[in-house]
Structures are given as structure tokens and as C-alpha cells.
Scaffold this active site. Structure first.
Site, PDB file in Angstrom:
ATOM      1  N   LYS A 123       0.853  -1.200   0.000  1.00 57.94           N
ATOM      2  CA  LYS A 123       0.000   0.000   0.000  1.00 57.94           C
ATOM      3  C   LYS A 123       0.881   1.240   0.000  1.00 57.94           C
ATOM      4  O   LYS A 123       1.486   1.602   1.006  1.00 57.94           O
ATOM      5  CB  LYS A 123      -0.938   0.069   1.189  1.00 57.94           C
ATOM      6  CG  LYS A 123      -2.060   1.097   0.886  1.00 57.94           C
ATOM      7  CD  LYS A 123      -2.749   1.687   2.082  1.00 57.94           C
ATOM      8  CE  LYS A 123      -2.079   2.896   2.664  1.00 57.94           C
ATOM      9  NZ  LYS A 123      -1.939   4.060   1.760  1.00 57.94           N
ATOM     10  N   GLU A 127       9.137   1.190  11.003  1.00 54.38           N
ATOM     11  CA  GLU A 127      10.171   2.226  10.852  1.00 54.38           C
ATOM     12  C   GLU A 127       9.460   3.553  10.964  1.00 54.38           C
ATOM     13  O   GLU A 127       8.699   3.917  10.077  1.00 54.38           O
ATOM     14  CB  GLU A 127      10.840   2.136   9.473  1.00 54.38           C
ATOM     15  CG  GLU A 127      11.565   0.846   9.199  1.00 54.38           C
ATOM     16  CD  GLU A 127      12.769   0.644  10.077  1.00 54.38           C
ATOM     17  OE1 GLU A 127      13.197   1.602  10.764  1.00 54.38           O
ATOM     18  OE2 GLU A 127      13.275  -0.486  10.095  1.00 54.38           O
ATOM     19  N   CYS A 150      13.453  10.490   7.156  1.00 52.77           N
ATOM     20  CA  CYS A 150      13.201  10.056   8.536  1.00 52.77           C
ATOM     21  C   CYS A 150      14.429  10.232   9.409  1.00 52.77           C
ATOM     22  O   CYS A 150      14.317  10.553  10.582  1.00 52.77           O
ATOM     23  CB  CYS A 150      12.747   8.608   8.542  1.00 52.77           C
ATOM     24  SG  CYS A 150      13.845   7.547   7.620  1.00 52.77           S
ATOM     25  N   GLU A 196       9.416  16.120  15.373  1.00 52.43           N
ATOM     26  CA  GLU A 196       9.858  15.875  14.001  1.00 52.43           C
ATOM     27  C   GLU A 196       9.189  16.908  13.098  1.00 52.43           C
ATOM     28  O   GLU A 196       7.985  17.110  13.155  1.00 52.43           O
ATOM     29  CB  GLU A 196       9.449  14.463  13.569  1.00 52.43           C
ATOM     30  CG  GLU A 196       9.934  14.130  12.185  1.00 52.43           C
ATOM     31  CD  GLU A 196       9.603  12.715  11.760  1.00 52.43           C
ATOM     32  OE1 GLU A 196       8.437  12.310  11.901  1.00 52.43           O
ATOM     33  OE2 GLU A 196      10.510  12.015  11.284  1.00 52.43           O
TER      34      GLU A 196
END
Ligand code: NAD
Ligand code: MN
Length: 498
Positions: A190, A266, A301, A400
């Protein structure tokens, strides 16, 4: 230069935009009539309409994957056969590198040069590496008593769903799909709702390479509909996810609410990049620090989003850093000279802008950038932005950002650097710049992160595990460690009679 720029734009009109989900070896016919539009982030213009697979469509796709798995056509094939197919797929991806790079750039807003230099070759190498590996791995015989034998064998786990983000659409997909397929599983990929194009192209090329029908499927759609249906599905055996920590937690919940499917995550990061006063080359470190936060518009990331500089060299280092930041100039992603592309979407840009506003409000000191640029393009471009005087309790010191925004903090001692570095819910990556071997080894041992880069930032290849400590995730992508996630372990006891 002008010549090349025209070259990529000329190809856009002729480029097919693949938007149809791929299930059971063909373009899927779907129950759901829901669709959504995807956009080119560099222009704001629509690229196409993509179907949202609902529960019924996900059920059909999972059935196709299960039937393919149970048939044994792939799951029971010799590792050498799977290797041959995966190497053909890697070669096909390489043959289509320009097309894939163009699709990736159009869909994400990233510079075409980066897609060509990083995304596509890294994806090819992931597919090839697991293909190459899989016929070289032996199972085990246990050191038991003499009147028995115990074999420990690895089997494919079954039907695997891979749910991936939009920042490196093809590469994140290949980190999951390559080991999952190499191990013999059936896979449902996906893609992020914003970036389905290269995932669909990957499925088409996989079929051309000889992946049997139903073994590799791409199910498009939104997280809350399509992603959720996969997460809660009773016949999906494993989920491998890359994305935000919040949604990673959601997948743990889906697993506990359904069939206890195995979950690998992750997730996010707020990675520290620490520059000690004895750094051997401040120019090299400044270049790497700028690349570490501004590459891919900061939508990485493991971006080095917290720069920790020892106070005695801070002024000298920041001067070099600002010079390097100026090398990242927002431009047309299809111009091969462009170094900074567009952010993925208007809402994402607005989120990054609100974090920039919070930095002003909370008293951080803007050294460069901070503004939207190229608004006339219709795209979502921000300047490379550096804030100094960031403290650990400021929002931009903790959260983040996933954009081209660097938070600079200073420290006096190695202990203080380690304390700041570890003061995060995340633990994905960390950089450390020093010419002292003791400092390098003692500090890298104390830093809680899945990867520590000493005298470099972002060194990467498929041979090493990649993933995070703490809320950066569970499990590892890449290397043989990732392969074992996609395998069940079976012990077979044989009683011997002499
Ligand atoms: P996201 O978590 O919003 O989405 C990731 C995927 O999950 C998408 O496919 C999305 O459709 C799906 N999803 C969203 N909501 C869902 C729900 N309720 N149920 C099921 N599925 C759902 O992440 P994003 O915004 O696409 O990507 C940015 C994030 O990804 C950042 O936090 C970044 O750090 C992380 N990331 C991590 C790595 C890594 O390797 N650690 C790599 C790239 C990105
Ligand atoms: Mn999101």
C-alpha cells in the site's frame, strides 16, 4: 543546461501516469467507486485520480495473495528461481530508470537529479541484493543428543502487507518488497495515498520479470480506509510499515485487535548531529550537516534535524553551515541543476510553516530562510531554514518537522552532548564529528540510536540494518536482518533408531 531542462519537460506530456491498483496480475477491477486526486507538488496541478480500495477490494486482493501463496508457485519455488526473477526485475527497473525517476519527481516534487542518483539506483540495488542473497543462505541443524536430530528451517510467513510513506516511495517499497518476495511470501503493497505511481509501475514490471500473478499486488487508497483494512485483516500474516510513530502505534493496535500479525515499524526521528571541537575538517562537516537536513527537502526520517555544536567552534562552524545551506536553492524539480524541490503537499508545507512560527514565538534565533518561495509556480517550496539558540524544551527542539528546518543547540562537554542527543522519544540516527578515537567510540556507544555516523552523515547501503531505538520503531529494514522478519522458524525433531 537549458537543453536538458527542456528534455525532461518534453517527456512529461508523453508519460503515462499509472493510477490503477494492480491485483492478481492485472489492473484491478474494483467494487469501490471512491477515488481521490493526486497532485504534482511542484505545480499544484492534478496528476490523476486514484482509486481508494475499500474493505471488499482489500479482501479480494488478500484472497488473491493467499491463493498464490497456497499454490506454491512462488512460495515453494527454489531460491535460485526466485533469485533469477528478482534479478530480472532489478534489470527492468534499471532499464526504466529515467521513467521511474520522472514519475517519482512529478509525484513527490523531489529534484529529478536526486531521483536519478539516489532513489532509483538504491531501489534497484535492494531488489538485486535480496535476489542474490536468497540462494546462499543455509538452514541449521541443532547440536542435540545423538539419538535425535533437530532441523531449524526458515519458511515464508505467508501474506505480507507493506505500508509505506511518500518521501521515497519506490525505495521504501523496495526495502520491504525485496526481502518479502525473496523469502517466498505473497505481498500487498500500500503506497502512501499521495504517491502511488512508482509502486504501480513496480508491480507492472514485476509481472514482466516473471513474478507470478497474485504474488505481488499494489492496493491504493487512504490510510484510514485501505491501510486500516490491511492492518485489521485476519488473513494478513505480517505488516511491515514505514511512516509516522502515531500510525506505527496504530498498527500495533490493529494487530492486537485482529490476528496478532507480526509488525515491523520504521517510524519518525529527531536525529542529533554532534560536532565536537576536535572535528578534523569543519568544511566537510558543514557540507554533510547541510546535506543531512536539506536533502530531499528535509523529508527524510533520519534527517540530522538537531545540530549540536561544541561552543568553542560554534561561530566558525555556523558560518560555514550557512554558506552550505545557500547551495540548496528551491527550483523546478525537472531542472537537473535544482538542489531543493517542493514539499509533498500544501497541508504538509503549512505544518512546517507552523513549526517555523512556533520557533519565532518560543524565542529561537533565525539564521537563514524561513519563508515560502516560488509561490507563483503553484508549488510548495520553502527556503532552507536554520534556527540557532534552540533549547531542548522548544517545540522545534523536540518534534519531528520533516521539512528543511535545522535546530542548532550548543554544548560544553561530551556528557552534555550525549544527554541532549538522548533526550528524545526517538532514536533513529545520530552523527558524530571528532578526530579523537576515544571520543568517537565512547560517545557512539552511549548514543541511543539505530545508526551512528562517525565523520559522515547518511552513509547508506543495503548491507546494513536500518531502523530505530525507542519510538523510532521496532525491527530493522535492509540487510539479512530484514529477511528474517519475513520468515517463520520451524524446528523439526527426528527420533533416530540405530
Ligand atoms: P503516515 O504515518 O501518515 O503514513 C504512512 C502510511 O500509513 C501511508 O501509506 C498511509 O496511508 C498509512 N496510514 C495513514 N493513516 C493510517 C491509518 N489510520 N491506518 C492505516 N494506515 C494508515 O506517514 P507519512 O506522513 O506518509 O510519512 C512521514 C513519516 O514517515 C515521518 O514520521 C517519517 O519520519 C516517517 N518515515 C520513517 C522512515 C524510517 O525508515 N524510519 C522512512 C521514511 C519516513
Ligand atoms: Mn501523514
Amino acid at each position: 543546461m537549458k537543453q536538458q531542462k527542456t528534455h525532461w519537460h518534453d517527456r512529461v506530456a508523453a508519460q503515462r501516469i499509472p493510477t490503477v491498483a494492480f491485483v492478481a496480475g492485472r489492473r484491478a477491477t474494483l467494487q469501490s467507486e471512491d477515488i481521490y486526486e493526486i497532485f504534482n507538488p511542484a505545480t499544484g496541478k492534478p496528476l490523476g485520480a486514484v482509486p481508494i480500495l475499500g474493505e471488499q477490494d482489500v479482501n479480494s486482493a488478500v484472497s488473491a495473495a493467499r491463493a498464490a501463496f497456497d499454490s506454491g508457485v512462488w512460495s515453494q519455488s527454489a531460491p535460485a528461481e526466485r533469485k533469477a526473477v528478482l534479478l530480472r526485475l532489478a534489470a527492468l527497473l534499471e532499464d526504466h530508470a529515467e521513467e521511474l525517476a520522472l514519475l517519482e519527481s512529478l509525484n513527490t516534487g523531489k529534484p529529478i537529479s536526486d531521483a536519478l542518483a539516489v532513489d532509483i539506483p538504491s531501489a534497484v540495488s535492494a531488489i538485486a541484493w535480496y535476489g542474490e542473497a536468497v540462494d546462499k543462505i543455509y538452514d541449521d541443524v541443532a547440536p542435540t543428543a545423538n539419538d535425535v536430530m533437530a532441523f531449524i528451517t526458515r519458511e515464508p510467513i505467508g501474506v505480507v502487507a507493506a505500508v509505506v510513506p511518500w518521501n521515497f516511495p519506490l525505495l521504501m517499497a523496495c526495502w520491504k518488497v525485496a526481502p518479502a518476495l525473496a523469502a517466498g511470501n505473497s505481498v500487498l503493497l500500500k503506497p502512501a495515498e499521495l504517491t502511488p505511481l512508482t509502486a504501480i509501475r513496480l508491480a507492472e514490471l514485476a509481472q514482466e520479470a516473471g513474478i507470478p500473478d497474485g504474488v505481488f499486488n499494489v492496493v491504493t487508497g487512504t490510510g484510514p480506509v485501505t491501510g486500516r483494512a490491511l492492518g485489521l485483516h485476519m488473513d494478513v500474516d505480517a505488516i511491515t510499515f514505514t511512516g509516522s510513530t502515531a500510525i506505527g502505534k496504530q498498527f500495533m493496535a490493529y494487530s492486537s485487535q485482529s490476528n496478532l500479525k507480526r509488525v515491523s515499524l520504521e517510524c519518525g526521528g529527531k536525529s542529533p548531529n554532534i560536532v565536537m571541537a576536535d572535528c578534523r575538517d569543519l568544511d566537510e562537516a558543514a557540507l554533510a550537516a547541510a546535506f543531512g537536513i536539506f536533502f530531499n527537502q528535509g523529508e527524510v526520517c533520519c534527517a540530522g534535524s538537531r545540530l549540536l555544536v561544541q561552543d568553542s567552534i560554534k561561530d566558525a562552524f555556523l558560518e560555514k553551515l550557512i554558506t552550505q545551506a545557500a547551495e540548496f536553492v528551491a527550483g523546478d524539480p525537472l531542472d537537473p541543476d535544482t538542489t531543493l524541490g517542493a514539499l509533498i503537499s500544501q497541508p504538509h508545507m503549512a505544518k512546517v510553516q507552523s513549526l517555523i512560527a512556533s520557533a519565532h514565538d518560543e524565542g529561537a534565533n533565525l539564521l537563514c530562510g524561513g519563508e515560502q518561495v516560488r509561490a507563483e509556480s503553484g508549488g510548495f517550496f520553502l527556503e532552507p531554514t536554520v534556527f540557532d539558540g534552540v533549547s531542548q524544551d522548544m517545540t522545534i527542539g523536540r518534534e519531528e518537522i520533516f521539512g528543511p528546518v535545522l535546530s542548532v543547540m550548543d554544548f560544553a562537554t561530551p556528557d552534555e552532548a550525549v544527554q541532549i542527543a538522548n533526550n528524545s522519544i526517538y532514536g533513529l540516527g545520530a552523527g558524530l564529528w571528532t578526530s579523537n578515537i576515544d571520543t568517537a567510540l565512547t560517545m557512539s556507544k552511549r548514543i541511543k540510536a539505530g545508526t551512528v555516523w562517525v565523520n559522515n552523515y547518511d552513509e547508506s547501503d543495503i548491507t546494513v540494518p536500518f531502523g530505530g531505538y525507542k519510538q523510532s520503531g521496532i525491527g530493522r529494514d535492509k540487510s539479512l536482518q530484514a529477511l528474517s522478519f519475513f520468515q517463520e522458524t520451524k524446528t523439526t525433531w527426528i527420533r533416530l533408531r540405530g
